[in-house]
Design an enzyme around this catalytic site. Sequence first.
Site, PDB file in Angstrom:
ATOM      1  N   PHE A 111       7.139  76.712  59.294  1.00 36.48           N
ATOM      2  CA  PHE A 111       5.849  76.369  58.676  1.00 36.48           C
ATOM      3  C   PHE A 111       5.915  74.931  58.193  1.00 36.48           C
ATOM      4  CE2 PHE A 111       2.832  75.859  55.208  1.00 36.48           C
ATOM      5  CZ  PHE A 111       1.673  76.328  55.807  1.00 36.48           C
ATOM      6  N   ASP A 197      12.397  69.246  56.630  1.00 34.51           N
ATOM      7  CA  ASP A 197      11.251  69.566  55.785  1.00 34.51           C
ATOM      8  C   ASP A 197      11.793  70.314  54.560  1.00 34.51           C
ATOM      9  OD1 ASP A 197       9.135  70.828  54.514  1.00 34.51           O
ATOM     10  OD2 ASP A 197       8.068  71.330  56.358  1.00 34.51           O
ATOM     11  N   LYS A 226       5.162  69.901  47.134  1.00 37.77           N
ATOM     12  CA  LYS A 226       5.169  71.018  46.192  1.00 37.77           C
ATOM     13  C   LYS A 226       5.595  70.644  44.763  1.00 37.77           C
ATOM     14  CE  LYS A 226       4.718  75.003  49.071  1.00 37.77           C
ATOM     15  NZ  LYS A 226       4.822  74.856  50.516  1.00 37.77           N
TER      16      LYS A 226
HETATM   17  C1  LIG Z   1       4.083  74.457  51.636  1.00 36.92           C
HETATM   18  C2  LIG Z   1       4.806  73.865  52.786  1.00 36.92           C
HETATM   19  C3  LIG Z   1       4.223  72.853  53.571  1.00 36.92           C
HETATM   20  C4  LIG Z   1       2.797  72.392  53.389  1.00 36.92           C
HETATM   21  O1  LIG Z   1       2.570  71.843  52.142  1.00 36.92           O
HETATM   22  P1  LIG Z   1       1.064  71.655  51.594  1.00 36.92           P
HETATM   23  O2  LIG Z   1       1.224  70.871  50.350  1.00 36.92           O
HETATM   24  O3  LIG Z   1       0.499  73.021  51.393  1.00 36.92           O
HETATM   25  O4  LIG Z   1       0.325  70.898  52.654  1.00 36.92           O
HETATM   26  C5  LIG Z   1       4.984  72.313  54.584  1.00 36.92           C
HETATM   27  N1  LIG Z   1       6.252  72.720  54.809  1.00 36.92           N
HETATM   28  C6  LIG Z   1       6.844  73.674  54.064  1.00 36.92           C
HETATM   29  C7  LIG Z   1       8.260  74.058  54.345  1.00 36.92           C
HETATM   30  C8  LIG Z   1       6.141  74.279  53.043  1.00 36.92           C
HETATM   31  O5  LIG Z   1       6.715  75.259  52.328  1.00 36.92           O
END
Ligand SMILES: *Cc1c(COP(=O)(O)O)cnc(C)c1O
Length: 374
Positions: A111, A197, A226
């Site tokens: 994700f 990420d 986040k």
């Molecule tokens: C939450 C998340 C995102 C996206 O972040 P947003 O601030 O909601 O756009 C991308 N990568 C990972 C691993 C995430 O947990």
Amino acid sequence: MRGEGCWIWDADGKRYLDFTTGIAVTNLGHGHPAIINAIEEQAKSVIHVSNLFHIEPQVELAEILVKNSFADKVFFCNSGAEANEGAIKLARRWGDANGGRYKIVSALGSFHGRTLGALSATGHKKYQKGFKPLVPGFKFVPYGKIEPLKKAINDEKVCAVILEPIQAENGVIIPPDDYLPKVRELCTEKNVLLILDEIQVGLGRTGRLFAYEHYRIEPDIMTLAKALGGGIPCGAVLARDEVAIYLTPGSHGSTLGGNPLAMHSGCAVLRTILDDGLLDNAARMGEYFLHKLTALEEDYSELIKEVRGKGLILGIEIRNKDKAKEVSGKCLEKGFLVILTQETVIRILPPLIAKQDEIDFAIEKFDESFREIS
Ligand SMILES: *Cc1c(COP(=O)(O)O)cnc(C)c1O
């Protein structure tokens, strides 16, 4: 509604232990004085000026991040998706200048966010449904397996690999210990960039400031968001100089990215994590929590398939999705908030300030819920 530390009260005054942390955002808990003070102080001084000007707290936050990571440069934006967009654009720019390469290898089950570029890098059909055509140039391999990656990377058009150190949204999937070191080795051998990420698992969640530290490797690019702004929207792309130079002035940007309010709050987050021993606390409390969950797994083996965790990101995989929904519902009733992920995994994301008695409360509520359901 109000919150304090690990606890939150709803509109009716009912109290809950909040182990969702707004999906890994409120890592210092609710109402942390360092964040309140930073926001208050900055709001009274100046909230926004744009990147036409030198912003002191922006330089300060960049310096803290650089000093405590592999990176030399930081680009600030406003969310996780936007951070991954920046990482993808940086990798494409670098690839363009290094042999006209543009393909990016990602993992199934990953994700990376919901904007078109980040969504195209996301290895989950359910998030992509109805939004095609997506951005071309992405290919997917199974997560945690090195051979398929080796094959995928053996393509002269590949410029980067993007991975989460732990697949959080996918149900807290922790790869084998030798996976990331082997990925790093492969990327180096093929001169391909490694993008990590760390939007969900970075900033102390796993008991280290960044999850890659567990594996004694370094990425070429890393994305954060986040928890970074302490609740104020904030994202970041970090890179080493050799890579960062390809995003020349004017080639990428953001109006609100790096604004004084988010930056000052971000400085408070980082300083508190580093100075208040929260990395050590996350590691110790995570170990304690996992130990307690493992005992529950033995007691309720007909209900629980597996428990897993690293620091303060933990998952309980329930054998059956109806039961999993029942568990999260029971917990809510009992004043304990958790996240149901991928239908069968109870994902637990306590704030990094969580103490043993709060974890004991969580274990007690799990125990009661499991007993009532079994
Ligand atoms: C939450 C998340 C995102 C996206 O972040 P947003 O601030 O909601 O756009 C991308 N990568 C990972 C691993 C995430 O947990």
